[in-house]
Structures are given as C-alpha cells and as structure tokens.
Scaffold this motif. Structure first.
Motif, PDB file in Angstrom:
ATOM      1  N   LYS A 366     -20.709  25.091 -57.583  1.00 44.06           N
ATOM      2  CA  LYS A 366     -19.596  25.951 -57.991  1.00 44.06           C
ATOM      3  C   LYS A 366     -19.501  27.101 -56.988  1.00 44.06           C
ATOM      4  N   HIS A 367     -18.913  26.772 -55.829  1.00 43.95           N
ATOM      5  CA  HIS A 367     -18.823  27.748 -54.741  1.00 43.95           C
ATOM      6  C   HIS A 367     -17.937  28.917 -55.149  1.00 43.95           C
ATOM      7  N   GLU A 368     -18.535  30.102 -55.239  1.00 45.74           N
ATOM      8  CA  GLU A 368     -17.723  31.300 -55.426  1.00 45.74           C
ATOM      9  C   GLU A 368     -16.993  31.628 -54.130  1.00 45.74           C
ATOM     10  N   SER A 369     -17.632  31.361 -53.014  1.00 43.87           N
ATOM     11  CA  SER A 369     -17.031  31.721 -51.725  1.00 43.87           C
ATOM     12  C   SER A 369     -17.799  31.018 -50.623  1.00 43.87           C
ATOM     13  N   ALA A 370     -17.347  31.223 -49.403  1.00 40.52           N
ATOM     14  CA  ALA A 370     -18.117  30.925 -48.202  1.00 40.52           C
ATOM     15  C   ALA A 370     -17.695  31.958 -47.170  1.00 40.52           C
ATOM     16  N   THR A 371     -18.652  32.734 -46.688  1.00 38.83           N
ATOM     17  CA  THR A 371     -18.342  33.797 -45.733  1.00 38.83           C
ATOM     18  C   THR A 371     -19.234  33.655 -44.504  1.00 38.83           C
ATOM     19  N   ILE A 372     -18.748  34.173 -43.385  1.00 38.29           N
ATOM     20  CA  ILE A 372     -19.309  33.843 -42.073  1.00 38.29           C
ATOM     21  C   ILE A 372     -19.968  35.039 -41.401  1.00 38.29           C
ATOM     22  N   HIS A 373     -21.133  34.779 -40.821  1.00 35.93           N
ATOM     23  CA  HIS A 373     -21.776  35.690 -39.870  1.00 35.93           C
ATOM     24  C   HIS A 373     -21.988  34.929 -38.573  1.00 35.93           C
ATOM     25  N   VAL A 374     -21.666  35.562 -37.451  1.00 35.09           N
ATOM     26  CA  VAL A 374     -21.887  34.947 -36.139  1.00 35.09           C
ATOM     27  C   VAL A 374     -22.970  35.736 -35.415  1.00 35.09           C
ATOM     28  N   VAL A 375     -24.027  35.053 -35.007  1.00 37.30           N
ATOM     29  CA  VAL A 375     -25.106  35.699 -34.269  1.00 37.30           C
ATOM     30  C   VAL A 375     -24.560  36.175 -32.929  1.00 37.30           C
ATOM     31  N   GLN A 376     -24.865  37.430 -32.572  1.00 38.55           N
ATOM     32  CA  GLN A 376     -24.229  38.043 -31.414  1.00 38.55           C
ATOM     33  C   GLN A 376     -25.089  38.082 -30.167  1.00 38.55           C
ATOM     34  N   SER A 377     -26.400  37.869 -30.294  1.00 38.79           N
ATOM     35  CA  SER A 377     -27.247  38.047 -29.114  1.00 38.79           C
ATOM     36  C   SER A 377     -28.384  37.038 -29.115  1.00 38.79           C
ATOM     37  N   GLY A 378     -29.056  36.962 -27.974  1.00 40.12           N
ATOM     38  CA  GLY A 378     -30.205  36.094 -27.837  1.00 40.12           C
ATOM     39  C   GLY A 378     -29.820  34.640 -27.657  1.00 40.12           C
ATOM     40  N   SER A 379     -30.829  33.789 -27.722  1.00 43.50           N
ATOM     41  CA  SER A 379     -30.586  32.367 -27.499  1.00 43.50           C
ATOM     42  C   SER A 379     -29.741  31.739 -28.596  1.00 43.50           C
ATOM     43  N   ASP A 380     -29.667  32.389 -29.760  1.00 43.38           N
ATOM     44  CA  ASP A 380     -28.864  31.865 -30.866  1.00 43.38           C
ATOM     45  C   ASP A 380     -27.445  32.426 -30.884  1.00 43.38           C
ATOM     46  N   ALA A 381     -27.062  33.189 -29.878  1.00 44.20           N
ATOM     47  CA  ALA A 381     -25.723  33.788 -29.850  1.00 44.20           C
ATOM     48  C   ALA A 381     -24.665  32.700 -29.999  1.00 44.20           C
ATOM     49  N   GLY A 382     -23.706  32.955 -30.869  1.00 44.76           N
ATOM     50  CA  GLY A 382     -22.647  31.992 -31.145  1.00 44.76           C
ATOM     51  C   GLY A 382     -22.929  31.091 -32.329  1.00 44.76           C
ATOM     52  N   THR A 383     -24.164  31.137 -32.850  1.00 43.58           N
ATOM     53  CA  THR A 383     -24.487  30.352 -34.040  1.00 43.58           C
ATOM     54  C   THR A 383     -23.762  30.929 -35.248  1.00 43.58           C
ATOM     55  N   VAL A 384     -23.190  30.061 -36.042  1.00 41.10           N
ATOM     56  CA  VAL A 384     -22.431  30.466 -37.221  1.00 41.10           C
ATOM     57  C   VAL A 384     -23.284  30.240 -38.463  1.00 41.10           C
ATOM     58  N   VAL A 385     -23.351  31.259 -39.319  1.00 38.77           N
ATOM     59  CA  VAL A 385     -24.077  31.164 -40.581  1.00 38.77           C
ATOM     60  C   VAL A 385     -23.088  31.390 -41.708  1.00 38.77           C
ATOM     61  N   ALA A 386     -23.014  30.461 -42.659  1.00 37.52           N
ATOM     62  CA  ALA A 386     -22.103  30.556 -43.800  1.00 37.52           C
ATOM     63  C   ALA A 386     -22.914  30.763 -45.069  1.00 37.52           C
ATOM     64  N   LYS A 399     -27.259  29.120 -47.829  1.00 42.80           N
ATOM     65  CA  LYS A 399     -26.671  29.397 -46.522  1.00 42.80           C
ATOM     66  C   LYS A 399     -26.671  28.112 -45.704  1.00 42.80           C
ATOM     67  N   PHE A 400     -25.746  28.071 -44.741  1.00 42.23           N
ATOM     68  CA  PHE A 400     -25.628  26.952 -43.807  1.00 42.23           C
ATOM     69  C   PHE A 400     -25.693  27.522 -42.400  1.00 42.23           C
ATOM     70  N   VAL A 401     -26.578  26.997 -41.573  1.00 42.65           N
ATOM     71  CA  VAL A 401     -26.737  27.459 -40.194  1.00 42.65           C
ATOM     72  C   VAL A 401     -26.236  26.360 -39.267  1.00 42.65           C
ATOM     73  N   SER A 402     -25.232  26.688 -38.468  1.00 44.96           N
ATOM     74  CA  SER A 402     -24.599  25.680 -37.625  1.00 44.96           C
ATOM     75  C   SER A 402     -25.470  25.299 -36.432  1.00 44.96           C
ATOM     76  N   THR A 403     -25.275  24.084 -35.986  1.00 41.37           N
ATOM     77  CA  THR A 403     -25.846  23.640 -34.709  1.00 41.37           C
ATOM     78  C   THR A 403     -24.869  23.915 -33.575  1.00 41.37           C
ATOM     79  N   ARG A 404     -23.616  23.634 -33.813  1.00 43.43           N
ATOM     80  CA  ARG A 404     -22.575  23.870 -32.814  1.00 43.43           C
ATOM     81  C   ARG A 404     -22.318  25.371 -32.682  1.00 43.43           C
ATOM     82  N   LYS A 405     -22.202  25.867 -31.467  1.00 46.49           N
ATOM     83  CA  LYS A 405     -21.929  27.283 -31.213  1.00 46.49           C
ATOM     84  C   LYS A 405     -20.421  27.530 -31.197  1.00 46.49           C
ATOM     85  N   MET A 406     -20.042  28.720 -31.625  1.00 41.93           N
ATOM     86  CA  MET A 406     -18.627  29.061 -31.691  1.00 41.93           C
ATOM     87  C   MET A 406     -18.054  29.337 -30.305  1.00 41.93           C
ATOM     88  N   LYS A 407     -16.826  28.857 -30.075  1.00 39.76           N
ATOM     89  CA  LYS A 407     -16.071  29.223 -28.884  1.00 39.76           C
ATOM     90  C   LYS A 407     -15.146  30.383 -29.222  1.00 39.76           C
TER      91      LYS A 407
END
Length: 697
Positions: A366-386, A399-407
């Motif tokens: 029962k998803h109340e929401s899904a909201t995004i954080h994007v890692v900004q620095s280091g080797s994980d920069a561009g990783t999306v966390v929902a 939480k969901f941690v992406s493998t694909r990095k954001m463009k």
C-alpha cells in the motif's frame, strides 16, 4: 474473515483513534481501522509483547479540552469569526522579526469552521475542483446530470498528491500533476444506496479515479494559478492501459483472461501520495486497492487466500461494488487482478500520448508515496534512491537503490534513460533498533537521554539486474513472488512493524529522510506488537515523525523522532526538545514537504484534537528544532493533502470536505468551496501573501 473491532464507547467517544469519519474509512480504506491488522507476523523485534503490554499506559485521556489547555499558554487565540471568514484570528507571539525564514506568519488557531482558514495577510483561490473541465470539449460540471464520459474529461474526485512540473519552453506555465485517490459515492450522487450502485454510478466512479495532468498558468504578482484547458492535459482513469514492468510482469501471478501476457494493466486506483523525479515525471503510489474487489471469500486456493488476507482483502470492505459490472474486480472470476494493483505508477506529463508504467521492482504494497534522492558525490554519484511507506498499521518502510545512474537534462534521450531507472536495482525493507529499549514502556515517556533515537538496517529483498534478470534475497521466494507479495517477503526479512508509515521524503539539502507515522490504535494491545523506541506509545492516536540519517546506497542508518504528536499540554508529546508552550498542537501527520528555507511542512489526516485538519511548518535545526506552527486549516470533514511550498505560494489538496457520518449528498455537512447551498467538492487551492511577497518571510 478478520474480527470487527469496537471503536467507540457507549458515549460515542473515540478510543485511541483519529477523528476520521467512519464513512471515510468505508470508502477510502475498506474500514481498515475497524478490523484486525493484516500483518499477523511475529517479527523478532517484538516477541516480548505480553511484558510491555502489561505495563502499557491507560487509554490516552480525551483531548476535548486541548484548546482550553493551550489557551493558558497564550499562544493561540480563538477560532475564526462566525461569518466564516477565510482568515482565522491568531496571535503573533511566535512570528515577527525573530521568526525563522519561511515560518514568519501568525499561527492559525485550531477551529472547526467550514472554510479554508489561512494566516492574516494571505489570500487564497481555488485552482481546480472536482468536475471542472480538464480536456478540450469537456462539459461544465453538472452535479445532477453526471456521466462517465463527462467525468473522464473532468477533474476527478478526492485529489491527494499534487506537484508542479515546468512546461518546456513556456514561461510561467506548469503541469499540475494530481492524483485522485478514492470516491465516496454517498457524497457524489443524490439518493445513493450504499453498496448498491447503478452501472452508471459505478462507471462514473471509475472515471473519477486515477491521475490528472493539467497545464496551469501563473498570474504575475500573485500566487494564483489558472487552468489551461488544452492538448497538453490528460486524464488517466481506472480504465487507462498501463505497462507493468519488473519481475512481476509476465508472471503467473498477474495473468488474466483479458491479459494472458500479464504486461498491460487497465487503470490505476487508490492513488495516495506521490513524488516528482529529477527527470520530470510524476510517481504515484497505489494504496488501498484491496477494497475495490468483491468475493474474496470465494477464493479457495490456500496460497491465494493467504496472500489476499496478508493484503487485507475481505468481502465487507468493498463499498464500491465495481465487480457487479466489471469482472476484473470480482475475485471469483479474476483472482489475479488483485495482484495487478499496489505499485508505484510513473507518468510523463510532457508526452500526453505516453504509456504510464507500474514499477514492480519497487514492490507491491500500500504505497503511500515514492520520493527520490539522488546521490551527488563520490563513486555513487547519480545513483537514485526511492523511498516508500506502506500505509497500514504494523507495516514497513522501504527503499529502492538503483543500479542505473541518472542522466542530467530533460532531453528525450535522457528521459528515456531515466524512466528505466526504477526497473534496475535493489529493494530493501527497514528494521529499527532503539538506543534505550529498556526505557520504553508504552507511555511515551522520554528515555533518560532525552530523545527517542537508535540505529537501523536495510534488509535486501530483491535485486533486478540490467536486462531484467532478477534475484531474490528471501528464502523460499522467487523474484516474481517478492515483487508481487512484498509484504510476505518483508515479514520473512524481520522488518520492524511501524505505526502506519505514510509519506516519506528526503530533505533536498541534507538528504535526511522524514516519514510521517500517522497513528496506530492497536499498538500495544493484546496480541499485537508492543511499543518500541520508534513507536513509543501504546494505543497511539496522534502519530509521530521519524527522521532517518541514511547511508543512502548502503544498508545502515541512524534515526530519531523529531515529533511525537498530540496536545502539547500532554506529557506523552515531544517537539524535538522545543518549548511545548510555544507550539501549535498537531495530530495524525500524513504528508510531508519542504519549503525553500529547509523547513519541514506537514499535512494532517484525522486530527484527534477536536479541530479540523491542517498544514504545519516545523523547524529542523538549531535551538528552534521542533518549533511547530499551523499555517492553515481545511474545511469541516476534510483532509489536508499534497502540500507544495515554494517561494510564491502554498498549494494544498482539500480532500473529502463535508465527509461526516450521518451526512451525504442529500444532507451535506459542508458547502465548501462554492458556498450557499452548493454540494461540497474536493479541490486544489493556492495560498499566497498579499502583494506577492515570499511565503513566511
């Protein structure tokens, strides 16, 4: 079937519950609070239930005198005038030059007016209301002559989440993306008989669900927004084709007679809160989908029956009765249809012809929401966390941690790449440990350290690899089972049972994650999980806000409680250590948002303190941490949803105004927003400061 609970004493006073009307519970969540919780697991963090239950505090005393008690502090003045003015009388004790940026306004007093009450010096206007035209050719709303065809072109019922996304190349124009959570047919149709809709009424209700994309134009010099009825707009309803992705897609759990491939779902329903992505799309969480399906008791397959019970399916919760006219919603005919709802839906407002996506890699709950954080620095920069909460008593935080990095950028190529981000990565569920568990007795008393705090662990449930192959981290469950029966997987992982995890959002500057835990009347009662450090009160009717400092791409975090909500005059409340004689009372937090200055804003649902629901600003840092001020209240019977707080305006969704027991379309309790003898209509409202000055400064 789960056993109905006795909610009220003979005098009619609620016992440990919010003030949400029973009629709202029927249509919104299938009377979830009137039944035993769906989570019957015995996770290892709560085995010692009997010891803690024996020491639990008596039922929280009635807060009928909360306003009187607060009056002694001289913080809040009386409610608004008898004339129904849209501005409440309120003092300036905690405003003025010393107020924090973003919180420099006179706190609105608790009240029960049939109006949207805002601070002195502010203005308001309705942006759009139920039935207003969205698509070209849509007729004007006619309450007495509704049709499914008209409703599919008009703004839907009971708007919840709202977000603004800039229209490419058109200055001052935005897409207002808004979802429609549920319908309350008794307030939509005169002469309506509960559980006996006509086919016309049922199909109008189906069309009133879903998501709206509406172009709006800002008015220079004010915060008002004007709808633009044009080709950019869109209505997504309970019948719109949506693509299912991730491990659930194509599995035996989601195939139906109409969709043997198991990849195309018709419609989205029960959409609660949501979020916006940095790549310009909307995410919407399907929440109380279980109460749209009939004949759960006819299912005889043991495994299917058990999974239905884990998601709280039962016959008497279906107040919509769509299964009479569409076999998709009749579990006796299509038992797998239930497994096609409960996902995060992604919509691209920039392309009205695009197909929405249901992301099963984020799990089914029962998803109340899904909201995004994007890692900004280091080797994980561009990783999306929902981040997402599962809104039912004793459910979990994910939480969901992406493998694909954001463009970066909003080109078609970048959008196409980024839309697939939520299909590749690892899904986790959280467990919480307190620093001083021995000090928790269910009374809400602070531990010796002076705060509720601890550490936590993210337990992996499912990993989806590039290309779509997947791996389960839960013994005895394959990837499709984890994606479809995520609650069962989380039970096995030992997740911590929480007090209704609702909206959860990462702070745009600090990255700290804030989750609204709305309430839990069953906490600490016989046979249920006892109070713990993160959920410190038994029979919790007022809720709390938890602050998580996350290692976003890792599996560890620390946490503390920012607020333990309720009447500040009560000993079991906590406002971040701030002086409780100088805060607004707050109860049943639901949605969270942030203003440009970094303050947290909270909307409420089911205020248990004898006042209408409202919107509150909360300071997060320094010696003002925990300072809480009420910015507005919504009309009688309504819920405050979907807040947006930017420099020039505050936007709220006013859901189910006038929705009170013993009332209906034949006997309305509210006439908001149009006044006179009009029917109440859910609506989106913009609030701004006189002269167009910035909000709260």
């Amino acid at each position: 079937m789960r056993i109905p609970l006795q909610l009220f004493t003979s005098s009619g006073d609620q016992i440990g519950r919010s003030a949400r009307a029973h009629v709202t519970c029927r249509y919104k969540c299938g009377e979830a609070c009137w039944h035993e919780p769906g989570n019957s697991s015995d996770n290892p963090y709560f085995r010692d239930v009997l010891r803690a239950s024996a020491s639990r505090r008596a039922v929280l005393r009635s807060s009928a005198g909360a306003a009187v008690a607060l009056g002694a502090t001289s913080l809040l003045a009386a409610c608004g005038s008898d004339s129904g003015s849209s501005t409440a009388s309120s003092t300036t004790t905690s405003s003025g030059d010393s107020a924090l940026p973003g919180m420099n306004f006179a706190a609105v007093a608790p009240n029960t007016e049939d109006a949207l009450i805002i601070p002195q010096g502010y203005r308001q206007d309705v942006v759009i209301r139920w039935g207003d035209p969205v698509l070209p050719g849509a007729p004007e709303f006619d309450f007495a002559n509704q049709t499914p065809e008209a409703q599919a072109m008009q703004f839907g019922f009971n708007n919840d989440f709202a977000g603004l996304i800039a229209v490419d190349g058109v200055s001052g124009h935005h897409y207002l993306v808004c979802n429609q959570e549920y319908t309350t047919e008794e307030f939509m149709f005169p002469g309506y008989t509960p559980k006996e809709p006509s086919e016309q009424q049922a199909r109008i209700s189906m069309a009133a669900h879903g998501i709206t994309v509406l172009e709006v134009a800002a008015t220079p010099g004010s915060g008002s927004l004007t709808p633009v009825v044009g080709q950019r707009n869109r209505r997504i309803t309970a019948s719109t084709p949506i693509r299912l992705t991730g491990p659930a897609a194509g599995s035996a759990f989601v195939t139906t007679s109409a969709d043997p491939a198991g990849t195309t779902v018709l419609g989205t329903i029960a959409n609660c809160s949501g979020g916006l992505t940095p790549w310009g799309t909307m995410l919407s969480g399907e929440e109380n989908f279980n109460n749209y399906f009939s004949n759960a008791s006819t299912v005889t397959d043991p495994a299917t029956k058990e999974n239905l019970e884990r998601y709280s399916f039962e016959d008497d919760g279906d107040y919509h009765q769509w299964g009479r006219f569409d076999k998709r919603f009749d579990l006796a005919q299509e038992p797998n249809e239930a497994n096609r709802f409960g996902y995060v839906v992604e919509v691209d407002p920039h392309d009205p012809a695009s197909t929405p996506i249901k992301h099963s890699a984020l799990g089914r709950l029962k998803h109340e929401s899904a909201t995004i954080h994007v890692v900004q620095s280091g080797s994980d920069a561009g990783t999306v966390v929902a981040y997402s909460g599962d809104d039912e008593r004793f459910e979990y935080i994910y939480k969901f941690v992406s493998t694909r990095k954001m463009k970066t950028g909003l080109s078609a190529t970048a959008r196409a790449h980024n839309t697939g981000i939520l299909d590749e990565g690892t899904l986790y569920v959280a467990s919480f440990t307190g620093n001083e568990p021995q000090a928790i007795d269910g009374s809400g008393t602070l531990p010796p350290s002076g705060s509720f705090a601890g550490t936590g662990t993210w337990h992996p449930l499912l990993t989806v690899n590039p290309g779509g192959s997947a791996r389960s981290h839960v013994d005895g469950m394959d990837p499709a089972q984890v994606a479809v029966f995520t609650r069962v997987a989380a039970d096995k992982a030992g997740a911590t049972k929480m007090d209704r995890p609702e909206d959860i959002e990462p702070h745009p500057r600090t990255g700290k994650v804030y989750c609204a835990l709305t309430n839990n009347s069953k906490r600490g009662t016989e046979g249920e999980a006892a109070a713990d450090s993160a959920n410190p009160r038994n029979e919790n009717k007022n809720g709390q806000i938890i602050e998580i400092t996350d290692n976003h791409t890792g599996t560890d975090f620390t946490w503390d409680l920012l607020l333990v909500c309720g009447d500040p005059a009560e000993a079991d409340t906590y406002f971040g250590g701030f002086d409780k004689t100088a805060v607004s009372p707050i109860s049943c937090p639901d949605n969270v948002a942030f203003d440009p200055h970094g303050n947290l804003w909270i909307s409420t649902d089911g205020n248990a303190l004898d006042s209408n629901d409202g919107l509150f600003a909360v300071a997060l840092d320094g010696d003002r941490r925990g300072e809480t001020k009420q910015f507005l209240t919504v009309p009688v019977g309504a819920e405050t949803c979907g807040p947006i707080i930017d420099r020039d305006r505050v936007i709220v969704c006013v859901q189910h105004p006038g929705e009170l027991d013993d009332h209906s379309a034949d006997n309305p309790a509210s006439h908001w927003p149009d006044g006179g003898t009009s029917q109440p209509r859910p609506a989106v409202v913009a609030v701004w400061r006189d002269g167009g000055s910035p909000i709260g400064v």
